[in-house]
Scaffold this motif. Structure first.
Motif, mmCIF file in Angstrom:
data_model
loop_
_atom_site.group_PDB
_atom_site.id
_atom_site.type_symbol
_atom_site.label_atom_id
_atom_site.label_comp_id
_atom_site.label_asym_id
_atom_site.label_seq_id
_atom_site.Cartn_x
_atom_site.Cartn_y
_atom_site.Cartn_z
ATOM 1 N N GLY A 62 -0.096 -4.397 -13.688
ATOM 2 C CA GLY A 62 0.051 -4.663 -12.251
ATOM 3 C C GLY A 62 1.262 -3.977 -11.639
ATOM 4 O O GLY A 62 1.605 -4.232 -10.471
ATOM 5 N N LYS A 63 1.911 -3.102 -12.392
ATOM 6 C CA LYS A 63 3.120 -2.415 -11.893
ATOM 7 C C LYS A 63 2.782 -1.525 -10.691
ATOM 8 O O LYS A 63 3.401 -1.631 -9.640
ATOM 9 C CB LYS A 63 3.731 -1.493 -12.973
ATOM 10 N N SER A 64 1.812 -0.647 -10.885
ATOM 11 C CA SER A 64 1.484 0.306 -9.818
ATOM 12 C C SER A 64 0.927 -0.409 -8.595
ATOM 13 O O SER A 64 1.231 -0.038 -7.465
ATOM 14 C CB SER A 64 0.465 1.324 -10.325
ATOM 15 N N THR A 65 0.117 -1.439 -8.823
ATOM 16 C CA THR A 65 -0.433 -2.199 -7.692
ATOM 17 C C THR A 65 0.705 -2.790 -6.869
ATOM 18 O O THR A 65 0.698 -2.717 -5.641
ATOM 19 C CB THR A 65 -1.373 -3.315 -8.213
ATOM 20 N N LEU A 70 4.200 -2.530 -2.003
ATOM 21 C CA LEU A 70 5.550 -2.428 -1.436
ATOM 22 C C LEU A 70 5.748 -1.148 -0.616
ATOM 23 O O LEU A 70 6.696 -1.052 0.159
ATOM 24 C CB LEU A 70 6.608 -2.498 -2.545
ATOM 25 N N THR A 71 4.871 -0.152 -0.798
ATOM 26 C CA THR A 71 4.992 1.057 0.023
ATOM 27 C C THR A 71 4.010 1.038 1.195
ATOM 28 O O THR A 71 3.991 1.964 1.994
ATOM 29 C CB THR A 71 4.708 2.330 -0.815
ATOM 30 N N GLY A 72 3.180 -0.010 1.269
ATOM 31 C CA GLY A 72 2.238 -0.121 2.390
ATOM 32 C C GLY A 72 0.912 0.561 2.116
ATOM 33 O O GLY A 72 0.079 0.685 3.005
ATOM 34 N N ILE A 73 0.698 1.004 0.885
ATOM 35 C CA ILE A 73 -0.570 1.671 0.556
ATOM 36 C C ILE A 73 -1.694 0.644 0.438
ATOM 37 O O ILE A 73 -2.809 0.873 0.881
ATOM 38 C CB ILE A 73 -0.419 2.481 -0.760
ATOM 39 N N LEU A 74 -1.383 -0.508 -0.145
ATOM 40 C CA LEU A 74 -2.390 -1.557 -0.317
ATOM 41 C C LEU A 74 -2.013 -2.809 0.463
ATOM 42 O O LEU A 74 -0.824 -3.103 0.633
ATOM 43 C CB LEU A 74 -2.527 -1.922 -1.800
ATOM 44 N N PHE A 75 -3.021 -3.513 0.905
ATOM 45 C CA PHE A 75 -2.815 -4.833 1.516
ATOM 46 C C PHE A 75 -2.827 -5.862 0.386
ATOM 47 O O PHE A 75 -3.675 -5.765 -0.498
ATOM 48 C CB PHE A 75 -3.953 -5.176 2.479
ATOM 49 N N PRO A 76 -1.934 -6.841 0.392
ATOM 50 C CA PRO A 76 -2.015 -7.885 -0.636
ATOM 51 C C PRO A 76 -3.126 -8.877 -0.288
ATOM 52 O O PRO A 76 -3.540 -8.948 0.875
ATOM 53 C CB PRO A 76 -0.647 -8.561 -0.545
ATOM 54 N N SER A 77 -3.605 -9.609 -1.278
ATOM 55 C CA SER A 77 -4.600 -10.653 -0.984
ATOM 56 C C SER A 77 -3.916 -11.862 -0.354
ATOM 57 O O SER A 77 -4.472 -12.524 0.516
ATOM 58 C CB SER A 77 -5.317 -11.075 -2.266
ATOM 59 N N SER A 78 -2.696 -12.157 -0.819
ATOM 60 C CA SER A 78 -1.890 -13.213 -0.187
ATOM 61 C C SER A 78 -0.437 -13.045 -0.619
ATOM 62 O O SER A 78 -0.135 -12.242 -1.497
ATOM 63 C CB SER A 78 -2.407 -14.598 -0.575
ATOM 64 N N GLY A 85 13.573 -4.907 5.169
ATOM 65 C CA GLY A 85 13.330 -5.684 6.393
ATOM 66 C C GLY A 85 11.960 -5.442 7.016
ATOM 67 O O GLY A 85 11.618 -6.074 8.022
ATOM 68 N N PHE A 86 11.172 -4.529 6.462
ATOM 69 C CA PHE A 86 9.845 -4.245 7.016
ATOM 70 C C PHE A 86 8.765 -4.894 6.154
ATOM 71 O O PHE A 86 8.908 -4.972 4.932
ATOM 72 C CB PHE A 86 9.565 -2.741 7.034
ATOM 73 N N VAL A 87 7.702 -5.335 6.828
ATOM 74 C CA VAL A 87 6.530 -5.801 6.071
ATOM 75 C C VAL A 87 5.691 -4.546 5.807
ATOM 76 O O VAL A 87 5.160 -3.941 6.737
ATOM 77 C CB VAL A 87 5.718 -6.838 6.879
ATOM 78 N N PRO A 88 5.606 -4.098 4.558
ATOM 79 C CA PRO A 88 5.054 -2.768 4.270
ATOM 80 C C PRO A 88 3.671 -2.509 4.856
ATOM 81 O O PRO A 88 3.429 -1.435 5.406
ATOM 82 C CB PRO A 88 5.005 -2.723 2.745
ATOM 83 N N TRP A 89 2.747 -3.455 4.726
ATOM 84 C CA TRP A 89 1.370 -3.192 5.154
ATOM 85 C C TRP A 89 1.210 -3.326 6.672
ATOM 86 O O TRP A 89 0.189 -2.954 7.211
ATOM 87 C CB TRP A 89 0.375 -4.082 4.415
ATOM 88 N N LYS A 90 2.254 -3.854 7.339
ATOM 89 C CA LYS A 90 2.181 -3.924 8.807
ATOM 90 C C LYS A 90 3.039 -2.853 9.467
ATOM 91 O O LYS A 90 2.782 -2.451 10.594
ATOM 92 C CB LYS A 90 2.659 -5.305 9.287
ATOM 93 N N GLN A 91 4.113 -2.449 8.791
ATOM 94 C CA GLN A 91 5.039 -1.472 9.385
ATOM 95 C C GLN A 91 5.189 -0.265 8.458
ATOM 96 O O GLN A 91 6.296 0.182 8.186
ATOM 97 C CB GLN A 91 6.394 -2.149 9.620
ATOM 98 N N ARG A 92 4.044 0.225 8.016
ATOM 99 C CA ARG A 92 4.033 1.309 7.032
ATOM 100 C C ARG A 92 4.825 2.538 7.479
ATOM 101 O O ARG A 92 5.641 3.085 6.739
ATOM 102 C CB ARG A 92 2.574 1.711 6.755
#
Lengths: 337, 276
Positions: A62-65, A70-78, A85-92
């Motif tokens: 699960g390292k790469s996931t 954390l880089t905004g490439i994937l959305f987390p399930s929860s 200070g940025f939410v990666p998947w919202k402020q990519r």
């Protein structure tokens, strides 16, 4: 404020399941069955600004996931996460200006072009002016010892040379945080060492925080102050690298060479014999330093015969980490029962 | 007292300028990459011109035998072929990855674009240049010059029509390829859609009526790539320009929407890849 704050992060993937062979394929065509793979399971951790943090785990841990979330490439399930200070998947996009990323299996350099062309393109992507880009390229070329490589098409570089260019490219826009996913994958010992030295130097020179994922314990030893070990998407260990060594590197390895052949059933009290070599009269053994003092072992070894050469070392960190994985798997299996 | 107020450029213009500057840098890198293999680049370009010319001979023979199809003549064929080939070529040369989007999504290759601070869709589709596209584009211009509708203002309309047709075509490709987010891999389906779009764009539009014509403006919007821009090139009309502009804009909006909806389902991957 921590550079990275992760709280109860989960990521599930839907995967199609089918039985083996053509019949299975036909059945799945009519009625597809799906299963869920939990790649990340309730991960929580924090990383300080400028910290060198190792994220270690076997393939599929699960390292790469995690790094992709954390880089905004994937959305987390929860779960929640903030990076600088940025939410990666919202402020990519805002986040991307502040971080550098290197994916060992995903080169960023254009394959057919000299690396300098990708550097120039990155200058435009990160909106640096031309003079600033040139100055930065010159600085990085010296730091990573790549000045002679920049004008060679990337396809003609060795893997080690290419990786140095990759990491240098990721630092072009002076990021505050570097996320490295398996940067030493496939490299030989010398190339690994050079890339580790360059990363360490840049981190201390510019105060860049480094989150490094790897399944190579050497990366961890050479670069990181703190380590998080994950397996099956969960943290199984987190502490300083020095504490990891103190806690788990309690046994010692001894390699002895005698002047004459020793008995095949060679045994010294308080040690475990690993190997008795016929040629060159060598013996390899292991002992727990807490239970059997080093002097006692040395004395007993000398009693057996005339010692020509002796080496005492710690077991490789890989073995320690493997032991931690096994321990975690055993306790998981016990809980499941 | 008079105070001097410098004129401030509106934010949206600055934003467009910013993205255009970036786009220009990507295109320059693409062209440099394509030209790394000079002989292959020229061969692909010339090969495509020849390929189109050979294909068009069929229509020359056809119209020599039948003169016209419901009022549609060889000169109309030259014109529609010119617009469609140039639009196709422009899309391939400037937005080459629109043709490979399924593969990029399915193999997890969006990671590269997602890790950089630029509009993901624009960056992705603009990051490949298909050399043969330049051959299509050039052939389209030659075909227009041979159509007999060639005037200076007509050429201006031709370029405008080609740009809007390219926008509509690229958007259509993005929409069908983006289905990969839901289907797993829509490359085969996208190939069929591409063929349908190009084939219908090149057919005499007078062949179609009623429902089939409606399809050409909606489900397979081939009319936006062939008949409509050709009509606009033939003679200026606000109606044709409006329909073309609106159609292209709607398709673009839909493409952006579908792609970004799908992006939430993106699953990345661990296959080894390279940027070429």
């Amino acid at each position: 404020m921590p550079a990275i704050q992760v709280t109860n992060l989960h990521k599930n993937f839907q995967t199609k399941r089918k039985a083996v062979g053509l019949r299975g394929s036909l059945r799945s065509l009519v009625r597809a069955e799906y299963g869920t793979v939990e790649a990340v399971r309730g991960l929580s951790f924090a990383m300080d600004p400028g910290e060198l943090l190792g994220f270690i785990g076997p393939n599929g841990a699960g390292k790469s996931t995690t790094i992709k979330i954390l880089t905004g490439i994937l959305f987390p399930s929860s779960g929640q996460a903030t990076v600088l200070g940025f939410v990666p998947w919202k402020q990519r996009r805002q986040l991307a200006y502040q971080i550098g990323t290197v994916f060992g299996q995903r080169p960023q350099l254009w394959y057919h072009l000299p690396a300098i062309d990708t550097f120039s393109l990155f200058g435009k992507i990160f909106e640096l002016d031309d003079r600033e880009t040139s100055k930065r390229i010159a600085f990085l070329a010296e730091a990573f010892d790549i000045a002679d490589l920049l004008e060679t098409p990337v396809r003609k570089l060795s893997l080690g040379q290419r990786m140095r260019c990759e990491v240098a490219a990721s630092l072009l826009h002076k990021p505050r945080l570097l996320l490295l996913d398996e940067p030493s994958i496939g490299l030989d010992v010398v190339a690994k060492q050079r890339i580790r030295d360059a990363i360490r130097e840049m981190a201390s020179l510019e105060g860049v925080g480094v989150l490094l994922t790897s399944h190579d314990a050497g990366d961890l030893e050479a670069l990181c102050k703190r380590v998080i070990i994950i397996n099956h998407g969960q943290i199984v260990y987190q502490d300083k690298v020095s504490a990891l060594k103190r806690t788990f590197l309690t046994s010692k390895l001894v390699e002895v060479r005698y002047a004459r052949q020793v008995a095949p059933d060679f045994h010294i009290a308080g040690t475990e014999t690993l190997k008795v070599a016929k040629e060159r009269y060598g013996v390899k053994l292991r002992f727990e330093a807490r239970q059997t003092p080093v002097e006692a072992v040395m004395a007993r070894l000398s009693e057996v015969g005339s010692v020509v050469d002796i080496t005492i070392s710690d077991p490789p960190l890989e073995e320690v980490i493997a032991a931690i994985y096994e321990q975690a798997e055993r306790s998981e299996a016990a809980i499941a029962k | 007292m008079n105070e001097y107020h410098p004129t401030r450029t509106p934010a949206w213009i600055l934003l467009i300028m910013r993205e255009l500057k970036f786009l220009l840098a990507v295109w320059k890198t693409n062209i440099a990459s394509a030209m790394e293999y000079r002989a292959a680049f020229i061969a692909q370009m010339l090969g495509m011109i020849l390929n189109n010319a050979v294909y068009f001979i069929f229509w020359v023979i056809f119209f020599d035998r039948f003169r016209d199809v419901r009022g549609w003549e060889l000169s109309d064929m030259f014109l529609v072929f010119g617009v469609a080939a140039s639009a196709f070529g422009l899309a391939a040369f400037l937005f080459g990855n629109a043709f490979y989007l399924s593969e990029i999504i399915a193999r997890g290759r969006l990671d590269y674009y997602l890790s950089l601070p630029r509009p993901i869709l624009l960056h992705t589709v603009a990051s490949r240049s298909i050399s043969s596209g330049l051959g299509d584009f050039t052939y389209g211009i030659l075909s227009y010059l041979a159509s007999g509708y060639c005037t200076w203002d007509g050429f201006g309309r031709f370029l405008c029509g080609v740009v809007l047709a390219c926008m509509a075509f690229t958007s259509f490709m993005i929409i069908v390829h983006s289905l990969t987010f839901w289907l797993g891999n829509a490359a085969g389906f996208a190939g069929l859609a591409l063929n349908a779009m190009v084939t219908f764009a090149l057919y005499p539009v007078t062949l179609f009526e009623g429902f089939s014509k409606l399809i050409l403006f909606t489900i397979v919007p081939a009319a936006l790539m062939g008949a409509l821009p050709a009509e606009f090139v033939r003679a200026f009309s606000w109606g044709a320009l409006g329909k073309l502009f609106l159609g292209a804009l709607l398709l673009l909006g839909l493409a952006v929407l579908v792609f970004h909806r799908g992006l939430r389902r993106y699953e990345s991957g661990s296959a080894i890849q390279v940027e070429v």
